[in-house]
Design an enzyme around this catalytic site. Structure first.
Site, PDB file in Angstrom:
ATOM      1  N   HIS A 184      37.643  42.225  25.400  1.00  0.00           N
ATOM      2  CA  HIS A 184      36.636  41.555  26.220  1.00  0.00           C
ATOM      3  C   HIS A 184      35.248  41.763  25.640  1.00  0.00           C
ATOM      4  O   HIS A 184      34.968  42.830  25.081  1.00  0.00           O
ATOM      5  CB  HIS A 184      36.652  42.126  27.641  1.00  0.00           C
ATOM      6  N   ASN A 199      41.990  38.116  43.735  1.00  0.00           N
ATOM      7  CA  ASN A 199      41.075  38.449  44.843  1.00  0.00           C
ATOM      8  C   ASN A 199      40.240  37.214  45.131  1.00  0.00           C
ATOM      9  O   ASN A 199      40.137  36.333  44.279  1.00  0.00           O
ATOM     10  CB  ASN A 199      40.146  39.607  44.424  1.00  0.00           C
ATOM     11  N   ALA A 233      43.550  37.416  34.972  1.00  0.00           N
ATOM     12  CA  ALA A 233      43.315  37.686  36.386  1.00  0.00           C
ATOM     13  C   ALA A 233      41.920  37.155  36.689  1.00  0.00           C
ATOM     14  O   ALA A 233      41.023  37.268  35.857  1.00  0.00           O
ATOM     15  CB  ALA A 233      43.370  39.183  36.640  1.00  0.00           C
ATOM     16  N   HIS A 254      44.425  47.887  30.717  1.00  0.00           N
ATOM     17  CA  HIS A 254      44.602  46.960  29.596  1.00  0.00           C
ATOM     18  C   HIS A 254      45.233  47.755  28.477  1.00  0.00           C
ATOM     19  O   HIS A 254      44.626  48.677  27.946  1.00  0.00           O
ATOM     20  CB  HIS A 254      43.269  46.420  29.104  1.00  0.00           C
ATOM     21  N   HIS A 290      38.471  46.813  41.120  1.00  0.00           N
ATOM     22  CA  HIS A 290      39.477  46.666  40.067  1.00  0.00           C
ATOM     23  C   HIS A 290      40.864  47.014  40.619  1.00  0.00           C
ATOM     24  O   HIS A 290      41.872  46.442  40.193  1.00  0.00           O
ATOM     25  CB  HIS A 290      39.104  47.545  38.869  1.00  0.00           C
ATOM     26  N   SER A 312      44.929  41.358  32.693  1.00  0.00           N
ATOM     27  CA  SER A 312      44.922  42.568  33.534  1.00  0.00           C
ATOM     28  C   SER A 312      46.175  42.726  34.365  1.00  0.00           C
ATOM     29  O   SER A 312      46.520  41.840  35.152  1.00  0.00           O
ATOM     30  CB  SER A 312      43.794  42.505  34.561  1.00  0.00           C
TER      31      SER A 312
HETATM   32  N1  HPA Z   1      35.309  38.086  39.058  1.00  0.00           N
HETATM   33  C1  HPA Z   1      35.361  38.204  37.725  1.00  0.00           C
HETATM   34  N2  HPA Z   1      36.432  38.606  37.073  1.00  0.00           N
HETATM   35  C2  HPA Z   1      37.530  38.899  37.809  1.00  0.00           C
HETATM   36  C3  HPA Z   1      37.544  38.799  39.195  1.00  0.00           C
HETATM   37  C4  HPA Z   1      36.361  38.365  39.859  1.00  0.00           C
HETATM   38  O1  HPA Z   1      36.290  38.251  41.098  1.00  0.00           O
HETATM   39  N3  HPA Z   1      38.794  39.175  39.610  1.00  0.00           N
HETATM   40  C5  HPA Z   1      39.495  39.467  38.486  1.00  0.00           C
HETATM   41  N4  HPA Z   1      38.740  39.311  37.396  1.00  0.00           N
END
Ligand code: HPA
Length: 274
Positions: free
Chosen positions: A85, A237, A115, A63, A249, A32
């Site tokens: 995915h 995050n 990510a 993506h 997102h 991502s």
């Molecule tokens: N959880 C799951 N997938 C993710 C997250 C998350 O906090 N951040 C980026 N992809």
């Protein structure tokens, strides 16, 4: 989707080989917001996924969907800009199909990036994490079904899913660049909903340091195929329930964008050593 078979792998590889004379040794899968790493490629040829026989098409915003072949610091590479995915509705074997194709093209080592949310409270958004191991919590496996012995063994070893050798190289490279590299266990879940705070507590108890919705199927197939794997996560995050704020997102994309120079520099330095 039809059952994947070796003919389909060969069809896809033959089409790709008809578009580029590059014989890739290293495969790259960009997560991502990290598609920008594609800018690194020299003398590149870009092939839209939709043109490649039997390739699925990625459906998520942020993506992208193209395969790039070219060189990075002289090393021939094949790069997926955008991945597939399971939450898009694809089976695990479909999300990992491109790894089979990479193997057919001659790839010996694979760098997967993604990510993920930080489960380990010592992490901060923007950290890069070397994946030491994973937890496949998707409830499925890309190798389910009849095993084609030409592709790999029925019960592949996963005791060194993420190569010790490549991890050492990544650690030393980050150090010489003066950039910090955390390390930890990546938990791969199905998604697409983010986790609940209770699920994050569970994941931490299970030994996870980061959580995401990709990578595990690709790595299982890579190991089945005898490809050496290096995995690097961008902590975009803090996972659910750690901070008093909802996940989005947008935050994921913004953080990926913010660290791109750091990520890019590390990857460029790593490729020739892989
Ligand atoms: N959880 C799951 N997938 C993710 C997250 C998350 O906090 N951040 C980026 N992809």
């Amino acid at each position: 989707m039809e059952q994947l078979n070796s003919q389909m792998i060969q069809d896809a590889a033959a089409y790709i080989s008809s578009k580029s004379s590059i014989l890739p040794e290293v495969g790259l899968i960009l997560g991502s917001g990290l598609g920008v790493l594609a800018e690194l490629i020299e003398e590149g040829v870009s092939i839209p996924y939709e043109d490649i026989p039997h390739f699925p098409v990625s459906t998520v915003e942020g993506h992208e969907g193209e395969l790039l072949l070219g060189t990075i610091k002289g090393r021939p590479v094949v790069m997926m800009k955008g991945r597939f995915h399971m939450y898009e509705g694809y089976g695990p074997e479909v999300t990992a199909f491109p790894v089979r194709v990479m193997k057919e093209l001659g790839v010996k080592s694979l760098l997967v990036t993604n990510a993920a949310g930080g489960v380990n409270k010592e992490f901060e958004p923007g950290d890069l994490m070397l994946i030491t191991d994973h937890l496949n919590l998707t409830g499925t496996n890309p190798l389910i079904g009849r095993n084609d012995a030409a592709l790999g063994v029925r019960f592949p070893d996963m005791s060194e899913a993420y190569s010790q050798r490549l991890r050492k190289i990544a650690k030393n490279t980050a150090k010489s660049r003066g950039s910090k590299l955390k390390k930890g266990v990546y938990a791969g879940l199905l998604g697409p909903s983010y986790e609940t705070p209770a699920e994050i507590v569970m994941l931490r108890t299970l030994g996870a340091d980061a959580v995401g919705m990709s990578t595990v199927s690709e790595v299982i197939v890579a190991r089945h195929a005898g490809i050496e794997v290096l995995g690097i996560t961008c902590i975009t995050n803090m996972a659910s329930g750690i901070l008093d704020q909802p996940l989005s997102h947008n935050e994921v994309m913004e953080t990926a964008e913010r660290v791109r120079e750091k990520f890019l520099g590390l990857v460029v330095d790593l490729i020739p050593q892989m």
